[in-house]
Scaffold this motif. Structure first.
Motif, PDB file in Angstrom:
ATOM      1  N   SER A  37     -87.661 -32.317 -39.417  1.00  0.00           N
ATOM      2  CA  SER A  37     -88.598 -33.300 -39.940  1.00  0.00           C
ATOM      3  C   SER A  37     -88.777 -33.090 -41.434  1.00  0.00           C
ATOM      4  O   SER A  37     -88.998 -31.965 -41.892  1.00  0.00           O
ATOM      5  CB  SER A  37     -89.938 -33.163 -39.225  1.00  0.00           C
ATOM      6  OG  SER A  37     -90.797 -34.196 -39.607  1.00  0.00           O
ATOM      7  N   LYS A  38     -88.647 -34.182 -42.187  1.00  0.00           N
ATOM      8  CA  LYS A  38     -88.844 -34.134 -43.631  1.00  0.00           C
ATOM      9  C   LYS A  38     -89.893 -35.181 -43.994  1.00  0.00           C
ATOM     10  O   LYS A  38     -89.751 -36.359 -43.643  1.00  0.00           O
ATOM     11  CB  LYS A  38     -87.543 -34.423 -44.373  1.00  0.00           C
ATOM     12  CG  LYS A  38     -86.479 -33.382 -44.143  1.00  0.00           C
ATOM     13  CD  LYS A  38     -85.212 -33.725 -44.892  1.00  0.00           C
ATOM     14  CE  LYS A  38     -84.125 -32.711 -44.562  1.00  0.00           C
ATOM     15  NZ  LYS A  38     -82.844 -33.076 -45.180  1.00  0.00           N
ATOM     16  N   GLU A  39     -90.930 -34.724 -44.675  1.00  0.00           N
ATOM     17  CA  GLU A  39     -92.009 -35.627 -45.045  1.00  0.00           C
ATOM     18  C   GLU A  39     -91.473 -36.800 -45.877  1.00  0.00           C
ATOM     19  O   GLU A  39     -90.717 -36.605 -46.828  1.00  0.00           O
ATOM     20  CB  GLU A  39     -93.074 -34.872 -45.838  1.00  0.00           C
ATOM     21  CG  GLU A  39     -94.309 -35.696 -46.078  1.00  0.00           C
ATOM     22  CD  GLU A  39     -95.424 -34.911 -46.726  1.00  0.00           C
ATOM     23  OE1 GLU A  39     -96.295 -35.542 -47.323  1.00  0.00           O
ATOM     24  OE2 GLU A  39     -95.421 -33.664 -46.626  1.00  0.00           O
ATOM     25  N   GLY A  40     -91.825 -38.001 -45.476  1.00  0.00           N
ATOM     26  CA  GLY A  40     -91.393 -39.201 -46.175  1.00  0.00           C
ATOM     27  C   GLY A  40     -89.980 -39.629 -45.842  1.00  0.00           C
ATOM     28  O   GLY A  40     -89.521 -40.676 -46.278  1.00  0.00           O
ATOM     29  N   ASP A  41     -89.262 -38.814 -45.067  1.00  0.00           N
ATOM     30  CA  ASP A  41     -87.867 -39.110 -44.742  1.00  0.00           C
ATOM     31  C   ASP A  41     -87.666 -39.343 -43.246  1.00  0.00           C
ATOM     32  O   ASP A  41     -86.634 -39.835 -42.831  1.00  0.00           O
ATOM     33  CB  ASP A  41     -86.984 -37.956 -45.220  1.00  0.00           C
ATOM     34  CG  ASP A  41     -85.558 -38.376 -45.488  1.00  0.00           C
ATOM     35  OD1 ASP A  41     -85.320 -39.580 -45.700  1.00  0.00           O
ATOM     36  OD2 ASP A  41     -84.677 -37.498 -45.471  1.00  0.00           O
ATOM     37  N   GLU A  44     -85.347 -36.126 -37.387  1.00  0.00           N
ATOM     38  CA  GLU A  44     -84.017 -36.202 -36.779  1.00  0.00           C
ATOM     39  C   GLU A  44     -84.021 -35.364 -35.512  1.00  0.00           C
ATOM     40  O   GLU A  44     -84.508 -34.238 -35.493  1.00  0.00           O
ATOM     41  CB  GLU A  44     -82.998 -35.638 -37.771  1.00  0.00           C
ATOM     42  CG  GLU A  44     -81.582 -35.647 -37.289  1.00  0.00           C
ATOM     43  CD  GLU A  44     -80.645 -35.085 -38.360  1.00  0.00           C
ATOM     44  OE1 GLU A  44     -79.857 -34.196 -38.025  1.00  0.00           O
ATOM     45  OE2 GLU A  44     -80.724 -35.526 -39.519  1.00  0.00           O
TER      46      GLU A  44
END
Length: 52
Positions: A37-41, A44
């Motif tokens: 998990s990527k903030e703003g992205d 997956e």
């Protein structure tokens, strides 16, 4: 597994169990289940099965 009864059904119609089931099934099949998990992205989800 426990269900959080405090969840508001109007906002979230699911029970939040889907990923728990995926993880359990992956473990039964000796597969690897990863989340990234990527903030703003976004998030997956990966299931990796090894062939014999």
């Amino acid at each position: 597994m426990q269900i959080d009864k405090s969840r508001n059904k109007e906002v979230n119609s699911g029970l939040g169990l889907g990923l728990s089931f995926v993880r359990e099934i992956a473990e039964l099949h000796r597969a690897e289940f990863k989340t990234v998990s990527k903030e703003g992205d976004g998030t997956e989800f990966c299931l990796i099965f090894t062939l014999c």
